[in-house]
Design a protein around this motif. Sequence first.
Motif, PDB file in Angstrom:
ATOM      1  N   UNK A  29     -19.214  -7.681  -2.512  1.00 39.14           N
ATOM      2  CA  UNK A  29     -20.669  -7.866  -2.488  1.00 39.14           C
ATOM      3  C   UNK A  29     -21.405  -6.553  -2.271  1.00 39.14           C
ATOM      4  N   UNK A  30     -20.846  -5.695  -1.434  1.00 34.48           N
ATOM      5  CA  UNK A  30     -21.513  -4.438  -1.133  1.00 34.48           C
ATOM      6  C   UNK A  30     -21.544  -3.497  -2.325  1.00 34.48           C
ATOM      7  N   UNK A  31     -20.722  -3.744  -3.311  1.00 33.38           N
ATOM      8  CA  UNK A  31     -20.653  -2.857  -4.475  1.00 33.38           C
ATOM      9  C   UNK A  31     -21.294  -3.455  -5.722  1.00 33.38           C
ATOM     10  N   UNK A  32     -21.933  -4.613  -5.570  1.00 37.18           N
ATOM     11  CA  UNK A  32     -22.473  -5.295  -6.741  1.00 37.18           C
ATOM     12  C   UNK A  32     -23.524  -4.451  -7.460  1.00 37.18           C
ATOM     13  N   UNK A  33     -24.481  -3.922  -6.730  1.00 35.98           N
ATOM     14  CA  UNK A  33     -25.526  -3.121  -7.375  1.00 35.98           C
ATOM     15  C   UNK A  33     -24.935  -1.878  -8.029  1.00 35.98           C
ATOM     16  N   UNK A  34     -23.985  -1.261  -7.360  1.00 37.79           N
ATOM     17  CA  UNK A  34     -23.345  -0.074  -7.924  1.00 37.79           C
ATOM     18  C   UNK A  34     -22.586  -0.423  -9.208  1.00 37.79           C
ATOM     19  N   UNK A  86     -29.581 -11.428 -10.823  1.00 40.48           N
ATOM     20  CA  UNK A  86     -30.765 -10.648 -10.474  1.00 40.48           C
ATOM     21  C   UNK A  86     -30.560  -9.176 -10.809  1.00 40.48           C
ATOM     22  N   UNK A  87     -29.379  -8.659 -10.489  1.00 37.11           N
ATOM     23  CA  UNK A  87     -29.108  -7.244 -10.744  1.00 37.11           C
ATOM     24  C   UNK A  87     -29.063  -6.951 -12.241  1.00 37.11           C
ATOM     25  N   UNK A 134     -19.327 -17.574  -3.901  1.00 35.91           N
ATOM     26  CA  UNK A 134     -19.479 -17.278  -5.328  1.00 35.91           C
ATOM     27  C   UNK A 134     -20.864 -17.677  -5.836  1.00 35.91           C
ATOM     28  N   UNK A 135     -21.450 -18.735  -5.281  1.00 35.67           N
ATOM     29  CA  UNK A 135     -22.807 -19.126  -5.685  1.00 35.67           C
ATOM     30  C   UNK A 135     -23.785 -17.988  -5.373  1.00 35.67           C
ATOM     31  N   UNK A 136     -23.687 -17.450  -4.163  1.00 38.55           N
ATOM     32  CA  UNK A 136     -24.579 -16.355  -3.772  1.00 38.55           C
ATOM     33  C   UNK A 136     -24.318 -15.098  -4.604  1.00 38.55           C
ATOM     34  N   UNK A 137     -23.052 -14.819  -4.852  1.00 39.39           N
ATOM     35  CA  UNK A 137     -22.719 -13.603  -5.610  1.00 39.39           C
ATOM     36  C   UNK A 137     -23.185 -13.719  -7.053  1.00 39.39           C
ATOM     37  N   UNK A 138     -23.035 -14.906  -7.644  1.00 45.11           N
ATOM     38  CA  UNK A 138     -23.498 -15.091  -9.017  1.00 45.11           C
ATOM     39  C   UNK A 138     -25.007 -14.890  -9.110  1.00 45.11           C
ATOM     40  N   UNK A 139     -25.735 -15.462  -8.168  1.00 46.14           N
ATOM     41  CA  UNK A 139     -27.184 -15.299  -8.175  1.00 46.14           C
ATOM     42  C   UNK A 139     -27.575 -13.831  -8.033  1.00 46.14           C
ATOM     43  N   UNK A 140     -26.885 -13.109  -7.147  1.00 47.47           N
ATOM     44  CA  UNK A 140     -27.184 -11.683  -6.967  1.00 47.47           C
ATOM     45  C   UNK A 140     -26.839 -10.892  -8.218  1.00 47.47           C
ATOM     46  N   UNK A 141     -25.755 -11.279  -8.888  1.00 45.27           N
ATOM     47  CA  UNK A 141     -25.370 -10.592 -10.121  1.00 45.27           C
ATOM     48  C   UNK A 141     -26.421 -10.797 -11.205  1.00 45.27           C
ATOM     49  N   UNK A 157     -32.819  -5.451 -18.618  1.00 43.97           N
ATOM     50  CA  UNK A 157     -33.788  -6.480 -19.026  1.00 43.97           C
ATOM     51  C   UNK A 157     -33.691  -6.759 -20.517  1.00 43.97           C
ATOM     52  N   UNK A 158     -33.813  -8.040 -20.851  1.00 46.09           N
ATOM     53  CA  UNK A 158     -33.789  -8.423 -22.252  1.00 46.09           C
ATOM     54  C   UNK A 158     -32.433  -8.821 -22.785  1.00 46.09           C
TER      55      UNK A 158
END
Length: 501
Positions: free
Chosen positions: A482-487, A407-408, A398-405, A414-415
Amino acid sequence: MASGQTNPRHRTDPRLAWDTVLDLGADDAPLVARLERAVRDAVHAGRVPAGAALPPSRALAETLGVSRWVVTEVYGQLVAEGFCEARVGSGTRIASGAAAGHGALRPASPTSAHPSSARPARLTAGGPAGRARLDLAPGVPDLRHVPRTAWLRAMRDGLADAPDATLGAPDPAGHPGTREAVAAYLARARSTRAGADDVLVTHGATDGMARLARALRAAGHRALLVEDPSWGRLRDVARDAGLVPVPVAVDAGGVDVDALAAAAARTGARAALVTPAHQFPTGVALAPERRDALVSWARGVDGLVVEDDYDAEFRYDRRPVAALQGHDPGRVALLGSLSKTVSPAFALGWAVLPPRWRERLGPQAGGAAPSTVDQLALTRFLSDGGYERHLRAARGRFRRRRAALLDALAAALPGLAVSGLAAGLHVVLGLPDGVPAAAVVRAAAARDVAVADLRRYRVTAAPQHADVRGEALVVGYGNLADARLDEAVAGLAAAIRSART
């Protein structure tokens, strides 16, 4: 119209639910919650069949004498949960599996013999058929990483080693070995001060709250101070037990204890339900000085603090803060469960009770212990370290997923402000001015993205504190692949742009 054609506005089609009576009730709950409950009741009772079309939002608003916003908010939430479907040209319809499966996503009435069974059902309807493919809804752990093998081993070993006498009638308070294992785990992981006799094994936090609320009502309590906003399920079961929820504002330091004391003086309330470790949904922790002040208030009014240990084990920037229960075991009751850490399907939890409340939460409070076999598995899972190994792995994931979220979100939106501690399974995403969260929820659902409007967790229509005003989304990442986070974030960004236009 030519002969043989059907007027699409004519209400004789049995698949239309336009004439169904929706009882909003007369309680003090917000109109949104009452209408949502009424729709679910109608489906569960069979008065509205799966596949039936609901009235257009404007028509239903006129019929019920409510604002159109109330109706669109409810429709948006039901679509986001998979209870309803929204299709272009066919309006909003009850999902095909609503009565049998999707309906469990949020029970209409928590009045069953075991209220706790409703909460796991709501959360586990998230199998592939019950939850959005891109799951940004809060309140659910990663169902792909449920420790099935470890749990099966714990169940097998616990049952194999159990004396014959253990398999008789269960102790209403829970199996003695399970209570010992829970007390030992909480002492080392949550800094509680309690022995096995202080622990009640429950079907989950909802079950513990329901039993405690009935005991409070029997002891003469009439009101319960609750955070605004907060998780609604525990408020609902308290209300069903006869306690009137009294909202108290939340800010960056957690629940406003001065406001709580003032509300208590005004209403006579002497019990408070709080989430000190990680407030839901704002994502803040109760400030140290407020922890002291809250316990001092309880001592001064001879009251009780009910501590919901909501996802407290998941803290990513430091060790989790200690449970408030350890601050004053005589004034704080602690509720915990496996729902947010393992899976709500297990329907297991605990309540750590002050001495004066232990006897009151026995069978006379309407409770029953979980299956002894399940308790034996929990005992072994805790005592052999399986639970803590699972938590360590989950924290890293969850730490890694939160950080990736984060960033995405920063790249796609932005903002926009993202708030909440580096903890738990969700963040709060502020929306641009003029963009209603309800519209974003609907637009996201059309893209198979599930997300929640922060407004649905409010007790009052307009909380007093600026930190929880405005339009915002509660964005969960517990059950997001995780593989669908960006989507998922791309779909959410598109939904926000759509709602803005």
